[in-house]
Design an enzyme around this catalytic site. Structure first.
Site, mmCIF file in Angstrom:
data_model
loop_
_atom_site.group_PDB
_atom_site.id
_atom_site.type_symbol
_atom_site.label_atom_id
_atom_site.label_comp_id
_atom_site.label_asym_id
_atom_site.label_seq_id
_atom_site.Cartn_x
_atom_site.Cartn_y
_atom_site.Cartn_z
ATOM 1 N N GLY A 113 -47.567 31.909 14.351
ATOM 2 C CA GLY A 113 -48.673 32.803 14.041
ATOM 3 C C GLY A 113 -48.244 34.263 14.014
ATOM 4 N N ASN A 152 -53.433 27.954 11.371
ATOM 5 C CA ASN A 152 -53.663 29.342 10.965
ATOM 6 C C ASN A 152 -52.343 30.109 11.043
ATOM 7 O OD1 ASN A 152 -55.142 31.568 10.102
ATOM 8 N ND2 ASN A 152 -55.613 32.234 12.172
ATOM 9 N N PHE A 181 -49.267 31.066 23.173
ATOM 10 C CA PHE A 181 -50.131 31.787 22.240
ATOM 11 C C PHE A 181 -51.208 30.890 21.633
ATOM 12 C CE2 PHE A 181 -46.184 34.350 21.713
ATOM 13 C CZ PHE A 181 -46.709 35.619 21.917
ATOM 14 N N SER A 218 -56.464 38.195 26.882
ATOM 15 C CA SER A 218 -57.127 39.143 26.003
ATOM 16 C C SER A 218 -57.923 40.149 26.817
ATOM 17 C CB SER A 218 -58.066 38.381 25.058
ATOM 18 O OG SER A 218 -58.980 39.250 24.431
ATOM 19 N N TYR A 224 -65.123 33.099 22.623
ATOM 20 C CA TYR A 224 -63.665 33.272 22.565
ATOM 21 C C TYR A 224 -63.160 33.917 23.853
ATOM 22 C CZ TYR A 224 -59.295 35.712 21.803
ATOM 23 O OH TYR A 224 -58.029 36.197 21.964
ATOM 24 N N LYS A 246 -60.601 32.525 27.207
ATOM 25 C CA LYS A 246 -59.458 33.211 27.815
ATOM 26 C C LYS A 246 -59.674 33.384 29.319
ATOM 27 C CE LYS A 246 -56.817 33.899 24.192
ATOM 28 N NZ LYS A 246 -55.493 33.257 24.097
ATOM 29 N N ASN A 280 -60.598 40.525 11.726
ATOM 30 C CA ASN A 280 -60.211 41.769 12.377
ATOM 31 C C ASN A 280 -60.204 42.922 11.381
ATOM 32 O OD1 ASN A 280 -59.897 40.435 14.846
ATOM 33 N ND2 ASN A 280 -57.811 39.817 14.302
ATOM 34 N N LEU A 281 -60.376 44.123 11.905
ATOM 35 C CA LEU A 281 -60.624 45.292 11.057
ATOM 36 C C LEU A 281 -59.505 45.582 10.058
ATOM 37 C CD1 LEU A 281 -62.218 47.827 10.260
ATOM 38 C CD2 LEU A 281 -61.151 49.005 12.205
ATOM 39 N N ARG A 301 -72.644 43.751 15.569
ATOM 40 C CA ARG A 301 -72.397 42.324 15.816
ATOM 41 C C ARG A 301 -72.725 42.008 17.270
ATOM 42 N NH1 ARG A 301 -66.328 41.608 13.558
ATOM 43 N NH2 ARG A 301 -66.085 43.242 15.110
#
Length: 357
Positions: free
Chosen positions: A13, A38, A83, A127, A152, A156, A202-203, A295
């Site tokens: 990844g 992914n 990961f 995270s 999510y 974690k 993600n941005l 959001r």
């Protein structure tokens, strides 16, 4: 220790591949286990070119105990860097059971098999979401954990709790919990970078697709937060700096530290609008954006106090926001289709000038 292998789950990844490259360049022998849901094998092929060393690849899934037992039977491991996870905050609210199954059950399976094979050294990629809405910013490792605002982040946090309980029950375990903030950028060679499947969550990958004309505009989720320009502020860290943090954590395991958590971030916050401006500077292109509703689960500001990692791991991030944007744009320019298309020829010359990360 380095005569034995390190297993990197999810190593094909985005963050995993950059870390594998750093590990190979530091002299570690690596086995990557990935289900490729992914991620992309092409990333590892390019890592091998950059490092000049082989990566042993095992296709498998951490939710399968049989897969884990096979790879542990095949290689002598001394440590695991974990990961493998699904990681989209928004998606986790829509399909929470998938997230709990993959991230929590998969981690539980991994630790059980590690126990079975007496491999008790673990670097877990956690995270900053475990902090929830931070009471004090920048947030340090003594801060309250939770309440976490999305499934999510809860996965974690649950894995962290499992690890802490495991370490209390068996002092032979040594674990570094790495709470990283917002990874961005790409390797300076332009040969490996982020290749999200579908519409990015993600941005910066989203900004990239707007720049490529694949999406009409950047969505800014809320401009009424209590921040300087009203948009959310985050601590962005170059993915290659994150990679060196994982290598530093692995070295720490050799000293048998017990169970310890470290923030990996820069300590500097950038708003969404500042990121858009930084990408406009790097690309010399105008980036259209549209403000939409907030959001659920997003917090206003989250930045890291990473002084513990600076002191105990001897690690510090060294790359600026301008470098993050430039490296990301170089990767995009050389790989307009990510790993699905050919690497532009000019990348070979670039790679030759950047043998290290």
């Amino acid at each position: 220790m380095r005569q034995k292998y390190v297993l990197v789950t999810g190593g094909a990844g985005y963050i995993g591949s950059h870390t594998v490259l750093e590990l190979l360049q530091t002299g570690y022998k690596i086995v990557v286990m990935d289900n490729l849901s992914n991620s992309n094998l092409e990333a590892l092929r390019r890592v091998e070119i950059l490092a000049g060393r082989p990566v042993h690849f095992f296709k498998g899934d951490i939710t399968s105990t049989a897969d884990l037992e096979r790879v542990f039977s095949q290689y002598a491991f001394w440590a695991v860097i974990h990961f493998a996870a699904i990681k989209a905050v928004g998606e986790s609210a829509q399909i929470p059971l998938d997230y709990y199954h993959n991230n929590v059950t998969g981690s539980l399976n991994l630790m059980r098999v590690m126990n079975q094979f007496k491999v008790k050294n673990l670097v877990f990629s956690s995270s900053a979401t475990v902090y929830g809405e931070p009471e004090i910013v920048p947030v340090n490792e003594t801060a309250r954990l939770g309440p976490v605002t999305n499934p999510y982040g809860r996965t974690k946090l649950f894995v962290e709790e499992m690890v802490r309980d495991l370490c209390k029950s068996d002092p032979e375990w040594n674990v570094c919990l790495l709470r990283f903030f917002n990874p961005v950028g790409a390797h300076v060679s332009g040969m490996i970078g982020e290749h999200p499947q579908g519409i990015p969550n993600n941005l910066l990958p989203y900004v990239i697709q707007v720049l490529q004309g694949r999406l009409p505009h950047v969505c800014i989720y809320g401009d009424d937060y209590d921040t300087p320009d009203g948009t959310g502020v985050r601590d962005y860290i170059h993915v290659s700096d994150l990679a060196t943090g994982h290598v530093a954590a692995l070295r720490k395991l050799e000293k048998r530290p017990g169970c310890v958590a470290y923030n990996l971030g820069t300590g500097t916050g950038y708003s969404v609008k500042q990121i858009v401006n930084a990408m406009e500077k790097a690309t010399k292109k105008k980036i259209p954006y549209k403000v939409v509703d907030r959001r659920p689960g997003d917090v206003a500001t989250c930045t890291a106090d990473a002084s513990l990692a600076n002191r105990e791991l001897g690690w510090s991030p060294i790359r600026s926001m301008d470098e993050m944007c430039q490296d990301m744009w170089r990767w995009t320019h050389l790989n307009p289709q990510g790993y699905d298309g050919p690497l532009k020829a000019t990348a070979a010359a670039v790679a030759g000038d950047h043998k290290s990360s």
